[in-house]
Design a protein around this motif. Structure first.
Motif, PDB file in Angstrom:
ATOM      1  N   UNK A  99       5.512  -4.206  -5.835  1.00 18.33           N
ATOM      2  CA  UNK A  99       5.367  -4.903  -4.565  1.00 18.33           C
ATOM      3  C   UNK A  99       6.395  -6.027  -4.496  1.00 18.33           C
ATOM      4  N   UNK A 100       6.364  -6.813  -3.428  1.00 17.49           N
ATOM      5  CA  UNK A 100       7.317  -7.910  -3.274  1.00 17.49           C
ATOM      6  C   UNK A 100       8.519  -7.499  -2.442  1.00 17.49           C
ATOM      7  N   UNK A 101       9.164  -8.484  -1.829  1.00 17.02           N
ATOM      8  CA  UNK A 101      10.247  -8.219  -0.886  1.00 17.02           C
ATOM      9  C   UNK A 101      11.393  -7.393  -1.431  1.00 17.02           C
ATOM     10  N   UNK A 102      11.783  -7.618  -2.682  1.00 14.84           N
ATOM     11  CA  UNK A 102      12.914  -6.881  -3.251  1.00 14.84           C
ATOM     12  C   UNK A 102      12.555  -5.461  -3.672  1.00 14.84           C
ATOM     13  N   UNK A 103      11.269  -5.155  -3.730  1.00 12.43           N
ATOM     14  CA  UNK A 103      10.866  -3.796  -4.129  1.00 12.43           C
ATOM     15  C   UNK A 103      11.236  -2.768  -3.069  1.00 12.43           C
ATOM     16  N   UNK A 104      11.416  -3.225  -1.826  1.00 13.65           N
ATOM     17  CA  UNK A 104      11.742  -2.305  -0.729  1.00 13.65           C
ATOM     18  C   UNK A 104      13.030  -1.543  -1.022  1.00 13.65           C
ATOM     19  N   UNK A 105      13.986  -2.204  -1.676  1.00 10.67           N
ATOM     20  CA  UNK A 105      15.264  -1.556  -2.001  1.00 10.67           C
ATOM     21  C   UNK A 105      15.092  -0.392  -2.972  1.00 10.67           C
ATOM     22  N   UNK A 106      13.962  -0.371  -3.678  1.00  4.98           N
ATOM     23  CA  UNK A 106      13.774   0.627  -4.734  1.00  4.98           C
ATOM     24  C   UNK A 106      12.584   1.554  -4.472  1.00  4.98           C
ATOM     25  N   UNK A 107      12.185   1.644  -3.212  1.00  2.00           N
ATOM     26  CA  UNK A 107      11.023   2.472  -2.867  1.00  2.00           C
ATOM     27  C   UNK A 107      11.182   3.901  -3.380  1.00  2.00           C
ATOM     28  N   UNK A 108      12.350   4.479  -3.170  1.00  2.00           N
ATOM     29  CA  UNK A 108      12.591   5.867  -3.584  1.00  2.00           C
ATOM     30  C   UNK A 108      12.470   6.020  -5.098  1.00  2.00           C
ATOM     31  N   UNK A 109      13.070   5.088  -5.842  1.00  2.00           N
ATOM     32  CA  UNK A 109      13.011   5.159  -7.305  1.00  2.00           C
ATOM     33  C   UNK A 109      11.590   4.943  -7.818  1.00  2.00           C
ATOM     34  N   UNK A 110      10.873   4.014  -7.207  1.00  2.00           N
ATOM     35  CA  UNK A 110       9.501   3.717  -7.623  1.00  2.00           C
ATOM     36  C   UNK A 110       8.624   4.956  -7.497  1.00  2.00           C
ATOM     37  N   UNK A 111       8.707   5.609  -6.349  1.00  2.00           N
ATOM     38  CA  UNK A 111       7.896   6.805  -6.115  1.00  2.00           C
ATOM     39  C   UNK A 111       8.349   7.949  -7.020  1.00  2.00           C
ATOM     40  N   UNK A 112       9.663   8.099  -7.185  1.00  2.00           N
ATOM     41  CA  UNK A 112      10.205   9.156  -8.042  1.00  2.00           C
ATOM     42  C   UNK A 112       9.763   8.991  -9.492  1.00  2.00           C
ATOM     43  N   UNK A 113       9.603   7.744  -9.930  1.00  2.00           N
ATOM     44  CA  UNK A 113       9.184   7.470 -11.307  1.00  2.00           C
ATOM     45  C   UNK A 113       7.673   7.589 -11.498  1.00  2.00           C
ATOM     46  N   UNK A 114       6.968   7.935 -10.424  1.00  2.00           N
ATOM     47  CA  UNK A 114       5.527   8.141 -10.533  1.00  2.00           C
ATOM     48  C   UNK A 114       4.706   6.879 -10.378  1.00  2.00           C
ATOM     49  N   UNK A 115       5.340   5.804  -9.904  1.00  2.00           N
ATOM     50  CA  UNK A 115       4.630   4.554  -9.676  1.00  2.00           C
ATOM     51  C   UNK A 115       4.224   4.447  -8.205  1.00  2.00           C
ATOM     52  N   UNK A 116       3.483   3.402  -7.879  1.00  2.00           N
ATOM     53  CA  UNK A 116       3.029   3.170  -6.509  1.00  2.00           C
ATOM     54  C   UNK A 116       3.868   2.065  -5.880  1.00  2.00           C
ATOM     55  N   UNK A 117       4.310   2.300  -4.661  1.00  2.00           N
ATOM     56  CA  UNK A 117       5.007   1.274  -3.878  1.00  2.00           C
ATOM     57  C   UNK A 117       4.045   0.771  -2.815  1.00  2.00           C
ATOM     58  N   UNK A 118       3.780  -0.534  -2.815  1.00  2.00           N
ATOM     59  CA  UNK A 118       2.883  -1.110  -1.810  1.00  2.00           C
ATOM     60  C   UNK A 118       3.362  -2.512  -1.457  1.00  2.00           C
ATOM     61  N   UNK A 119       4.133  -2.593  -0.400  1.00  2.00           N
ATOM     62  CA  UNK A 119       4.712  -3.856   0.031  1.00  2.00           C
ATOM     63  C   UNK A 119       3.660  -4.795   0.625  1.00  2.00           C
ATOM     64  N   UNK A 120       2.470  -4.263   0.936  1.00  2.00           N
ATOM     65  CA  UNK A 120       1.408  -5.062   1.556  1.00  2.00           C
ATOM     66  C   UNK A 120       0.350  -5.526   0.556  1.00  2.00           C
ATOM     67  N   UNK A 121       0.576  -5.341  -0.723  1.00  2.81           N
ATOM     68  CA  UNK A 121      -0.476  -5.559  -1.718  1.00  2.81           C
ATOM     69  C   UNK A 121      -1.076  -6.961  -1.659  1.00  2.81           C
ATOM     70  N   UNK A 122      -0.238  -7.978  -1.553  1.00  3.00           N
ATOM     71  CA  UNK A 122      -0.752  -9.352  -1.571  1.00  3.00           C
ATOM     72  C   UNK A 122      -1.652  -9.618  -0.363  1.00  3.00           C
ATOM     73  N   UNK A 123      -1.346  -8.962   0.763  1.00  9.07           N
ATOM     74  CA  UNK A 123      -2.173  -9.127   1.961  1.00  9.07           C
ATOM     75  C   UNK A 123      -3.505  -8.390   1.806  1.00  9.07           C
ATOM     76  N   UNK A 124      -3.483  -7.272   1.106  1.00  8.81           N
ATOM     77  CA  UNK A 124      -4.728  -6.555   0.834  1.00  8.81           C
ATOM     78  C   UNK A 124      -5.643  -7.394  -0.052  1.00  8.81           C
TER      79      UNK A 124
END
Length: 245
Positions: free
Chosen positions: A213-238
């Motif tokens: 998560x976090x603002x800079x994670x957006x640049x790596x969304x594709x890599x995060x998902x490809x590596x089997x991890x979860x991308x959630x830019x809204x986590x802190x708001x949840x």
């Protein structure tokens, strides 16, 4: 009911509205925390009035004390209640096995509750890529500790600010394995290698499960998902929403 959720970090203040009925989160504004044109309750009030943005209460997480006063004054102008995650909610201390919970950043706490509520995390890591890049270690649904490193853009700024010839270039994530010129080499070392460092550390900790998560994670969304991890830019708001339930 529209609830204003605010994440005040060292770099930006991220304002979003959560509609309780539809469970949708909508982006509103994200000024830099040091931007004087936004650093007042009057500026916020004017923006919300001019854009006819209506909210019923405010829940916020902040690591910048000055902004706490701004948010409280803003809520007073709107004549609505406001709640600070750190001071206005009961945080279950049994979840946190750290030396001093009062010194743990409120952003860690909100991300943790977001991960528990949205993903039922038991063992894994929460990686936040912001002003700093952090890894929260979760074991048996307990917050065990953290790893903190300089953030991607802060590290890059530190490098280029010390070398005049590097300053008039555009830097971004690269799609080549190594550089044949200085700009490509810095792109790989600053962007690609930063993500590799974080994902490798997650694996070194023995985790297959991680939420980025976090603002800079957006640049790596594709890599995060490809590596089997979860991308959630809204986590802190949840996490903030969890405290409203």
């Amino acid at each position: 009911m529209n609830i204003l959720l605010v994440d005040i970090g060292n770099t930006t203040a991220d304002f979003r509205i959560w509609n309780k009925e539809t469970n949708e989160i909508k982006k509103i504004i994200r000024p830099e925390t040091k931007d004087a044109s936004w650093r007042s309750s009057s500026a916020l009030f004017k923006h919300f009035q001019e854009n006819k943005i209506r909210v019923d209460k405010i829940i916020y997480v902040s690591v910048v004390p000055e902004w706490n006063d701004i948010i409280r004054a803003f809520a007073n102008k709107l004549k609505i209640d406001n709640f600070n995650l750190r001071s206005d909610f009961d945080i279950d201390k049994s979840f946190f096995e750290v030396d001093d919970l009062s010194k743990l950043g409120a952003d860690f706490i909100s991300n943790f509750y977001g991960a528990i509520d949205s993903y039922g995390i038991e063992n894994g890591a929460i990686v936040s890529m912001g002003t700093a890049s952090t890894i929260a270690v979760i074991e048996n649904k307990k917050f065990k500790g953290t790893i903190i490193s300089p953030g991607l853009k802060n590290s890059l700024d530190c490098l280029i600010s010390s070398a005049v010839l590097l300053q008039n270039n555009t830097y971004e994530k690269s799609n080549v394995p190594y550089g044949k010129n200085t700009v490509d080499a810095i792109n790989i070392g600053s962007f690609n290698a930063h993500y590799t460092m974080l994902s490798s550390m997650v694996k070194k900790l023995g985790f297959d499960f991680a939420i980025f998560t976090g603002g800079n994670s957006i640049d790596f969304k594709e890599e995060i998902i490809s590596d089997g991890f979860i991308f959630d830019e809204e986590l802190i708001f949840k996490g903030l929403i969890k405290f409203n339930k």
